[in-house]
Design a protein around this motif. Sequence first.
Motif, short mmCIF file in Angstrom:
data_model
loop_
_atom_site.label_atom_id
_atom_site.label_comp_id
_atom_site.label_asym_id
_atom_site.label_seq_id
_atom_site.Cartn_x
_atom_site.Cartn_y
_atom_site.Cartn_z
N UNK A 15 -0.25 1.93 -5.47
CA UNK A 15 -1.24 0.92 -5.09
C UNK A 15 -1.70 0.14 -6.31
N UNK A 16 -1.93 0.84 -7.42
CA UNK A 16 -2.43 0.18 -8.62
C UNK A 16 -1.36 -0.65 -9.32
N UNK A 17 -0.08 -0.33 -9.03
CA UNK A 17 1.00 -1.10 -9.62
C UNK A 17 1.01 -2.54 -9.09
N UNK A 18 0.51 -2.75 -7.87
CA UNK A 18 0.37 -4.11 -7.33
C UNK A 18 -1.06 -4.61 -7.46
N UNK A 19 -2.02 -3.71 -7.29
CA UNK A 19 -3.43 -4.08 -7.31
C UNK A 19 -3.86 -4.63 -8.67
N UNK A 20 -3.40 -4.01 -9.76
CA UNK A 20 -3.85 -4.40 -11.10
C UNK A 20 -3.33 -5.77 -11.53
N UNK B 84 8.33 8.94 3.61
CA UNK B 84 7.87 8.50 2.29
C UNK B 84 8.06 7.00 2.08
N UNK B 85 9.21 6.47 2.50
CA UNK B 85 9.50 5.05 2.30
C UNK B 85 8.48 4.19 3.05
N UNK B 86 8.16 4.56 4.28
CA UNK B 86 7.22 3.78 5.08
C UNK B 86 5.83 3.72 4.47
N UNK B 87 5.33 4.88 4.04
CA UNK B 87 3.97 4.90 3.48
C UNK B 87 3.95 4.22 2.11
N UNK B 88 5.07 4.27 1.38
CA UNK B 88 5.15 3.56 0.10
C UNK B 88 5.02 2.04 0.30
N UNK B 89 5.71 1.51 1.31
CA UNK B 89 5.64 0.08 1.60
C UNK B 89 4.20 -0.32 1.92
N UNK B 90 3.53 0.48 2.75
CA UNK B 90 2.13 0.17 3.10
C UNK B 90 1.23 0.20 1.89
N UNK B 91 1.42 1.18 1.02
CA UNK B 91 0.56 1.27 -0.16
C UNK B 91 0.81 0.13 -1.13
N UNK B 92 2.06 -0.33 -1.22
CA UNK B 92 2.35 -1.49 -2.07
C UNK B 92 1.63 -2.72 -1.55
N UNK B 93 1.69 -2.93 -0.24
CA UNK B 93 1.14 -4.17 0.32
C UNK B 93 -0.37 -4.12 0.56
N UNK B 94 -0.96 -2.94 0.57
CA UNK B 94 -2.42 -2.90 0.67
C UNK B 94 -3.06 -3.28 -0.67
N UNK B 95 -2.31 -3.05 -1.76
CA UNK B 95 -2.84 -3.40 -3.08
C UNK B 95 -2.90 -4.89 -3.35
#
Length: 502
Positions: free
Chosen positions: A88-93, A133-144
């Motif tokens: 999340x922080x990789x996109x959020x920051x 894992x892939x699905x929740x990773x995509x969501x965490x990327x785009x929520x950031x």
Amino acid sequence: MYIEQEKKSKSSTENVIDDDFKLLTADARQAGERALVRKLDRRLMPTIIFIYLLNYIDRVAVTAARLQGLEQDIGLTTVQYDTILAILYATYCPTQIPSNMIMSYISRPSLYIGACVVTWGLTSALTGVTKNFAGIMVCRVFIGLPEAAFYPGIMFLLSRWYTKKEIAVRSAWFYCGSLISNAFGSLIAAGILARMQGVLGLAAWRWLFYIEGAITMFFGFLTMWLLPDFPHNTRWLNAAERRLSQVRLAEDTGEADKDSNDLTIYDGLVLAIKDPKTVIFMFMACSQLLGLSYINFFPTLTQTLGFNTTVTFVMAAPPWIFASICCVLAAWHADRSGERFFHIFGWSWVAIVGYIVSLSTMATGGRYFSLFLMTTGYAGFALILTWVANAIPRPPAKRSVAMGLVNGFGNLGYLMGSYVWDPSWSPQYHQSMIIALCSLVLSTGLGFLMRWILINENKRMDKEEKTLMEGPGRERIEEAARLEGITFEEAVKRRKGFRYLY
């Protein structure tokens, strides 16, 4: 006939001008300013506090879901779980920097921020659908991505409305949305997780994402109407209130709070990067948030006290309520005194004491007491971007980018912290706490450096003004004092320009 129409037109124009400036008269100014600030407080502050509460609940829902079988249901390993926290922080920051550049360029931040709230609510809800894992990773990327617009964007918006003597306590109230979310978010999560297991054949942790995401989306649409834009174009202020908003910010810093016509969106980025204060603030915020990165593992830390899931969530609430009270009181006093360093880092020292207590004992009472001390560190961090706004005030484009850089780079501390609180170090977490403690010490050292720089900057400005008040400069001030019927000292005080708060 033509002459009469011209007189009416001239009279109408004069009335419009009078209406624009009616709150700037000596009789109306003080009452008008109080009414304006109250109007902003009633509409702006509750909106952003509630959105921030939703923001953090959506972001850390995954830590609550972990206690109710998230890892087992979608087959996550420990490293994969740590990765979905960190990603999340990789996109959020990094996204905060271009987002704040956009904020300083657009004319309707209410629509921009509202759209971002709706988007992260939708992404949070979709997290409940994930199967692997892939699905929740995509969501965490785009929520950031949409969340990146919110905190630094709102802090920039506050700096466009409140003076340097008003902003600290407002930023603290705003930040309380985050702190309260850790308290009541845990209680909400406990209620959902306890009652929704198996409803419609779904796991309770999935309902947690569906319900919280839906609430966020609904409120995101309300945000587009509730938030103000900028002082010159907010729709729910009249012309006189808009004029007063602009004048009082100009008086606060000695110049108009707007960018010059030839200043581009990229110029603000260049100006911010070239200012060494920005870099110091960036590393200060990063080390401070690494020192406070336990926040993403708080339910896990509370669980080490040995209680069941529901009791764990209930016990996680009081420390954050205590931290919220400390945050508001500290900011109120910071506004009253104009001091920044000790109001920020004094609480870091309290958090350090909390770590020392926790390192010293595994007794339930001592450990729980240490959690109260650790959470107060956020009472200080709430004022970091306020200090940035005071130390890098003009032009607004530079201030906006600086705030994005500081908060974006600062949140890398959370990214690193995702791997610092290793489950293999539980339940003591001694190694984690030592790393966090050292980070807070480093942050304090950078704070001392910033304080020294700002003190010297103020001394330099004092010297320059003293030089101007000698010879012809002093004669002009004395003449102005005589004409205005005031003392020379009062005239000097009026003349004294902007100073940094440290």
